[in-house]
Write a protein that holds these residues in place. Structure first.
Motif, PDB file in Angstrom:
ATOM      1  N   PRO A  77       4.198  22.633   1.831  1.00 17.33           N
ATOM      2  CA  PRO A  77       4.086  21.773   0.632  1.00 17.33           C
ATOM      3  C   PRO A  77       5.395  21.670  -0.142  1.00 17.33           C
ATOM      4  N   ILE A  78       6.143  22.784  -0.219  1.00 19.67           N
ATOM      5  CA  ILE A  78       7.429  22.755  -0.916  1.00 19.67           C
ATOM      6  C   ILE A  78       8.377  21.783  -0.226  1.00 19.67           C
ATOM      7  N   ALA A  79       8.472  21.884   1.113  1.00 22.93           N
ATOM      8  CA  ALA A  79       9.362  21.013   1.869  1.00 22.93           C
ATOM      9  C   ALA A  79       8.941  19.552   1.755  1.00 22.93           C
ATOM     10  N   TYR A  80       7.633  19.284   1.815  1.00 23.18           N
ATOM     11  CA  TYR A  80       7.141  17.910   1.701  1.00 23.18           C
ATOM     12  C   TYR A  80       7.454  17.341   0.322  1.00 23.18           C
ATOM     13  N   TYR A  81       7.283  18.152  -0.700  1.00 20.32           N
ATOM     14  CA  TYR A  81       7.563  17.703  -2.061  1.00 20.32           C
ATOM     15  C   TYR A  81       9.041  17.372  -2.229  1.00 20.32           C
ATOM     16  N   ILE A  82       9.905  18.219  -1.666  1.00 21.13           N
ATOM     17  CA  ILE A  82      11.346  17.979  -1.773  1.00 21.13           C
ATOM     18  C   ILE A  82      11.744  16.729  -0.988  1.00 21.13           C
ATOM     19  N   ALA A  83      11.190  16.578   0.231  1.00 18.64           N
ATOM     20  CA  ALA A  83      11.624  15.501   1.125  1.00 18.64           C
ATOM     21  C   ALA A  83      11.055  14.146   0.746  1.00 18.64           C
ATOM     22  N   LYS A  84       9.803  14.098   0.281  1.00 21.87           N
ATOM     23  CA  LYS A  84       9.134  12.809   0.114  1.00 21.87           C
ATOM     24  C   LYS A  84       8.810  12.443  -1.331  1.00 21.87           C
ATOM     25  N   MET A  85       8.734  13.404  -2.217  1.00 24.84           N
ATOM     26  CA  MET A  85       8.310  13.128  -3.582  1.00 24.84           C
ATOM     27  C   MET A  85       9.477  13.021  -4.572  1.00 24.84           C
ATOM     28  N   LEU A  86      10.564  13.702  -4.275  1.00 24.65           N
ATOM     29  CA  LEU A  86      11.672  13.767  -5.225  1.00 24.65           C
ATOM     30  C   LEU A  86      12.835  12.903  -4.762  1.00 24.65           C
ATOM     31  N   LEU A 121      12.026  22.102   7.870  1.00 27.50           N
ATOM     32  CA  LEU A 121      10.939  21.200   7.507  1.00 27.50           C
ATOM     33  C   LEU A 121      11.448  20.038   6.670  1.00 27.50           C
ATOM     34  N   VAL A 122      12.324  20.308   5.717  1.00 22.84           N
ATOM     35  CA  VAL A 122      12.898  19.229   4.895  1.00 22.84           C
ATOM     36  C   VAL A 122      13.672  18.255   5.776  1.00 22.84           C
ATOM     37  N   SER A 123      14.454  18.780   6.715  1.00 22.53           N
ATOM     38  CA  SER A 123      15.241  17.911   7.594  1.00 22.53           C
ATOM     39  C   SER A 123      14.350  17.020   8.439  1.00 22.53           C
TER      40      SER A 123
END
Length: 297
Positions: free
Chosen positions: A97-106, A182-184
């Motif tokens: 969830p942290i990686a998804y939030y960084i990659a897609k939400m912010l 995951l972010v990448s």
């Protein structure tokens, strides 16, 4: 005449290109040879011998036999492997969830700021980070004092030297190595695919299962491999947070090398750790139907 000059020119350019390539590869090839391949070959050679007299050795498989016949050694490795797998799973559950939030939400500075916040704990050594958890969890630590001040505990609470403390430390020290791949991977996911999935009537769970997770599978497997290998080979965190009852396999290796000066047995344990951990990683790749080349690319 002109074609001969051209061919010679191409040959010189090709030779120069190959020379440049080898010069670029030389540092990493030397690093692999001198720091990984040769030490492991020496470790294997030491593990296959047994001392018969002062400075006299004979070929023997007794060091490997001892691992399988002594319940303490085998049980310790199984415990270490199981807890490492559990720590990897928890790191994935928290980190995704942290990686998804960084990659897609912010976007913009907020995204960079949150990513930097994930990096900050790794600006200090693992030893310092582990001691920080000891300060928080010990009987006279901050959390114990807070619980008493809130009236939730009527006496100091010791939260160190148990499996939960070990797990907290392992997840904390491994989190970055899960979040970064995951972010990448998630960053390359086209937002239009997610929007299309919602337009077709999918809910959040369907979009996650059918679109996000399949796309993020290489990053998930890559992060899990890195975290698992780091956790399995971790020494400081289990020893400091788990105390004498940590029963971590790397502690057994340390004991053989440093405490008992039994380099033959310690080398065998090191080789077995490498082989068994590689087997677990290979099994994970087969189960998830991922290739090592794709995961690490």
């Amino acid at each position: 005449m002109l074609s001969g000059h051209v061919n010679r020119g191409n040959g010189v350019a090709g030779s120069a290109g190959r020379l440049s390539l080898w010069l670029l590869l030389a540092p990493i090839l030397l690093w692999l040879l001198l720091l990984i391949i040769l030490p492991h070959l020496d470790l294997l050679a030491i593990s296959l011998r047994q001392r018969v007299a002062a400075r006299e050795y004979a070929f023997s498989l007794d060091n490997y036999t001892a691992f399988f016949t002594e319940p303490l050694y085998w049980n310790t490795f199984v415990r270490t492997a199981v807890m490492s797998i559990l720590a990897t799973a928890l790191t994935l559950i928290i980190g995704f969830p942290i990686a998804y939030y960084i990659a897609k939400m912010l976007r913009g500075r907020t995204r960079s700021l949150l990513f930097i916040l994930c990096l900050i704990p790794f600006w200090v050594s693992e030893l310092v980070r582990t001691y920080g958890w000891m300060i928080l969890l010990r009987e006279s630590g901050l959390i114990s004092g807070l619980l008493q001040w809130l009236g939730l505990a009527d006496q100091p609470v010791e939260m160190l030297y148990n499996d939960i403390a070990i797990m907290v430390g392992l997840v904390y020290t491994s989190m970055l190595f899960m979040v970064v791949p995951l972010v990448s991977t998630l960053d390359s996911l086209d937002d239009s695919l997610i929007e299309a999935a919602y337009d077709l009537g999918g809910n959040s769970w369907h979009v996650l299962r059918a679109v996000v997770i399949p796309h993020a599978a290489p990053g998930i497997v890559s992060g899990c491999i890195i975290v698992f290998m780091l956790t399995l080979g971790n020494y400081l965190t289990p020893t400091l947070l788990g105390g004498k009852s940590s029963l971590w396999f790397t502690e057994q290796i340390y004991t053989q090398f440093i405490t008992r000066f039994n380099w033959e047995q310690g080398s065998a344990f090191g080789i077995l750790l490498l082989l068994l951990s590689s087997l677990i990683v290979w099994s994970g790749l087969k189960i998830t139907r991922q290739s090592f080349t794709r995961v690490m690319s």
